[in-house]
Design a protein around this motif. Structure first.
Motif: not given
Length: 142
Positions: A36-65
């Motif tokens: 589980a991770g919390v992240a900031e949207d940097l670029d989105s190809g999905d219309p439901e999400f936009k740059k700057g959105d804060l999200v949580w979900g399954l992420t990698g243990w890395e700086e960017y996913s």
């Protein structure tokens, strides 16, 4: 050894429907490849999400996913610390899988203390009985 520096542009490949995020917080789950991770949207190809959105979900243990949108949920309220979204305080409902061990039992009890509706999954009817009748889980099944 040579030390060099450089810069790259982080952006989605053309036509991608994924989301590029910068991870801000990561869970301390016992499997460090993803969690589980919390992240900031940097670029989105999905219309439901936009740059700057804060999200949580399954992420990698890395700086960017680079993540599929179905793995993420928008954070609409920031009235609690963002790090809370990586642990047991993800919402009002908590499903605990493989609760036959002490970790699952404790997490379920912590979630109950926080007012969550807790459902457990156990390996036997005796463990289901333990979860529901002794540990106070709202429901449990085998």
């Amino acid at each position: 050894m040579y030390v060099t520096t450089g810069a790259i542009e982080l952006k989605l490949p053309e036509g991608s429907n994924r989301i590029l995020v910068k991870n801000l917080f990561l869970s301390c789950d016992p499997y460090p490849i993803s969690g589980a991770g919390v992240a900031e949207d940097l670029d989105s190809g999905d219309p439901e999400f936009k740059k700057g959105d804060l999200v949580w979900g399954l992420t990698g243990w890395e700086e960017y996913s680079l993540i599929t949108a179905s793995m993420l949920f928008k954070i609409h309220h920031t009235d609690v610390p963002l790090s809370y979204h990586t642990g047991i305080l993800r919402g009002e409902f908590v499903f605990i899988s493989a609760t036959s061990g002490a970790v699952g039992e404790l997490v379920g009890q912590f979630a109950k203390l926080m007012g969550c509706y807790v459902v457990g999954s156990a390996g036997s009817n005796d463990k289901v009985d333990l979860l529901k009748n002794k540990l106070g889980f709202d429901d449990a099944f085998n």
